[in-house]
Design a protein around this motif. Structure first.
Motif, PDB file in Angstrom:
ATOM      1  N   UNK A   6       0.838  -1.203   0.000  1.00  0.00           N
ATOM      2  CA  UNK A   6       0.000   0.000   0.000  1.00  0.00           C
ATOM      3  C   UNK A   6       0.867   1.245   0.000  1.00  0.00           C
ATOM      4  N   UNK A   7       1.951   1.234   0.765  1.00  0.00           N
ATOM      5  CA  UNK A   7       2.860   2.379   0.821  1.00  0.00           C
ATOM      6  C   UNK A   7       3.485   2.649  -0.549  1.00  0.00           C
ATOM      7  N   UNK A   8       3.949   1.609  -1.225  1.00  0.00           N
ATOM      8  CA  UNK A   8       4.541   1.773  -2.557  1.00  0.00           C
ATOM      9  C   UNK A   8       3.527   2.392  -3.516  1.00  0.00           C
ATOM     10  N   UNK A  57       9.377  -1.736  10.456  1.00  0.00           N
ATOM     11  CA  UNK A  57      10.238  -1.855   9.282  1.00  0.00           C
ATOM     12  C   UNK A  57      10.495  -0.504   8.608  1.00  0.00           C
ATOM     13  N   UNK A  58      11.731  -0.294   8.219  1.00  0.00           N
ATOM     14  CA  UNK A  58      12.080   0.842   7.368  1.00  0.00           C
ATOM     15  C   UNK A  58      11.989   0.320   5.937  1.00  0.00           C
ATOM     16  N   UNK A  59      11.117   0.906   5.145  1.00  0.00           N
ATOM     17  CA  UNK A  59      10.956   0.498   3.751  1.00  0.00           C
ATOM     18  C   UNK A  59      11.761   1.437   2.867  1.00  0.00           C
ATOM     19  N   UNK A  60      12.631   0.868   2.042  1.00  0.00           N
ATOM     20  CA  UNK A  60      13.486   1.641   1.142  1.00  0.00           C
ATOM     21  C   UNK A  60      13.014   1.441  -0.290  1.00  0.00           C
ATOM     22  N   UNK A  61      12.824   2.551  -0.975  1.00  0.00           N
ATOM     23  CA  UNK A  61      12.359   2.509  -2.354  1.00  0.00           C
ATOM     24  C   UNK A  61      13.320   3.262  -3.257  1.00  0.00           C
ATOM     25  N   UNK A  62      13.242   2.928  -4.517  1.00  0.00           N
ATOM     26  CA  UNK A  62      14.012   3.609  -5.559  1.00  0.00           C
ATOM     27  C   UNK A  62      12.994   4.210  -6.518  1.00  0.00           C
ATOM     28  N   UNK A  90       7.068  15.032  -3.888  1.00  0.00           N
ATOM     29  CA  UNK A  90       7.406  14.448  -2.595  1.00  0.00           C
ATOM     30  C   UNK A  90       7.204  15.460  -1.473  1.00  0.00           C
ATOM     31  N   UNK A  91       7.622  16.704  -1.702  1.00  0.00           N
ATOM     32  CA  UNK A  91       7.484  17.751  -0.688  1.00  0.00           C
ATOM     33  C   UNK A  91       6.013  18.058  -0.396  1.00  0.00           C
ATOM     34  N   UNK A  92       5.161  17.949  -1.404  1.00  0.00           N
ATOM     35  CA  UNK A  92       3.730  18.238  -1.231  1.00  0.00           C
ATOM     36  C   UNK A  92       2.980  17.062  -0.614  1.00  0.00           C
ATOM     37  N   UNK A  93       3.593  15.904  -0.555  1.00  0.00           N
ATOM     38  CA  UNK A  93       2.954  14.702  -0.035  1.00  0.00           C
ATOM     39  C   UNK A  93       2.836  14.754   1.486  1.00  0.00           C
ATOM     40  N   UNK A  94       1.845  14.045   2.017  1.00  0.00           N
ATOM     41  CA  UNK A  94       1.697  13.954   3.474  1.00  0.00           C
ATOM     42  C   UNK A  94       2.515  12.812   4.066  1.00  0.00           C
ATOM     43  N   UNK A  95       3.171  12.024   3.218  1.00  0.00           N
ATOM     44  CA  UNK A  95       3.995  10.912   3.691  1.00  0.00           C
ATOM     45  C   UNK A  95       5.311  11.466   4.228  1.00  0.00           C
ATOM     46  N   UNK A  96       5.751  10.943   5.356  1.00  0.00           N
ATOM     47  CA  UNK A  96       7.026  11.375   5.940  1.00  0.00           C
ATOM     48  C   UNK A  96       8.149  10.538   5.328  1.00  0.00           C
ATOM     49  N   UNK A  97       8.994  11.199   4.537  1.00  0.00           N
ATOM     50  CA  UNK A  97      10.057  10.549   3.793  1.00  0.00           C
ATOM     51  C   UNK A  97      11.421  10.931   4.331  1.00  0.00           C
ATOM     52  N   UNK A 124      11.114   5.277   4.371  1.00  0.00           N
ATOM     53  CA  UNK A 124      10.086   5.688   5.324  1.00  0.00           C
ATOM     54  C   UNK A 124       9.785   4.533   6.266  1.00  0.00           C
ATOM     55  N   UNK A 125       9.442   4.854   7.511  1.00  0.00           N
ATOM     56  CA  UNK A 125       9.018   3.830   8.454  1.00  0.00           C
ATOM     57  C   UNK A 125       7.604   3.401   8.094  1.00  0.00           C
ATOM     58  N   UNK A 126       7.317   2.127   8.261  1.00  0.00           N
ATOM     59  CA  UNK A 126       5.991   1.604   7.939  1.00  0.00           C
ATOM     60  C   UNK A 126       5.617   0.580   8.999  1.00  0.00           C
ATOM     61  N   UNK A 127       4.706  -0.315   8.690  1.00  0.00           N
ATOM     62  CA  UNK A 127       4.297  -1.360   9.629  1.00  0.00           C
ATOM     63  C   UNK A 127       4.297  -2.697   8.940  1.00  0.00           C
ATOM     64  N   UNK A 128       4.188  -3.768   9.713  1.00  0.00           N
ATOM     65  CA  UNK A 128       4.302  -5.120   9.168  1.00  0.00           C
ATOM     66  C   UNK A 128       3.010  -5.642   8.560  1.00  0.00           C
ATOM     67  N   UNK A 129       1.877  -5.150   8.940  1.00  0.00           N
ATOM     68  CA  UNK A 129       0.606  -5.750   8.517  1.00  0.00           C
ATOM     69  C   UNK A 129       0.384  -5.714   7.028  1.00  0.00           C
TER      70      UNK A 129
END
Length: 129
Positions: A6-8, A57-62, A90-97, A124-129
């Motif tokens: 979902x985060x991706x 979990x810290x999720x790392x994306x490219x 990215x700056x306008x997003x509400x996700x903390x990156x 970004x930090x996320x969760x396991x579920x």
């Protein structure tokens, strides 16, 4: 769908700019010019226990930016324009990156021809579920 999936997808949605490029939350086959692709980085998931009570979990994306390989100046101008647009999204997003560096442009050869690409590292930090 897991929280990381979902985060991706959420990151890809936040990067949408229908006037400048197409966005994919997965590697398209084949890669297309004028596109932005969100894929797992290496390492993809890193356990993180900053508070020592839980492990998140810290999720790392490219984030890969792809433009056609036309000529040196045109390609650099195009990839720079798209990189600035991605940073603004990215700056306008509400996700903390945690946004890392941008790689130097490189040539990707595919069956359809040569493309110019660069990558932006995002975590970004996320969760396991």
């Amino acid at each position: 769908m897991t929280a990381i999936t979902t985060l991706r997808t959420t990151i890809a949605t936040a990067l949408t700019d229908n006037t400048l490029y197409s966005v994919y939350a997965f590697p398209p086959a084949p890669p297309t010019p004028n596109s932005v692709i969100v894929t797992p980085a290496d390492p993809y998931i890193e356990p993180n226990n900053n508070q020592w009570a839980t492990i998140a979990p810290m999720a790392n994306f490219k984030i890969t930016i792809i433009v056609p390989l036309l000529d040196n100046e045109g390609n650099l101008n195009g990839i720079e324009q798209m990189a600035v647009a991605v940073f603004n999204k990215l700056a306008a997003s509400s996700i903390k990156f945690n946004v890392g560096s941008v790689s130097a442009p490189s040539v990707m050869s595919v069956a359809q021809g040569d493309l110019l690409t660069c990558d932006i590292a995002v975590s970004t930090l996320t969760e396991w579920s």
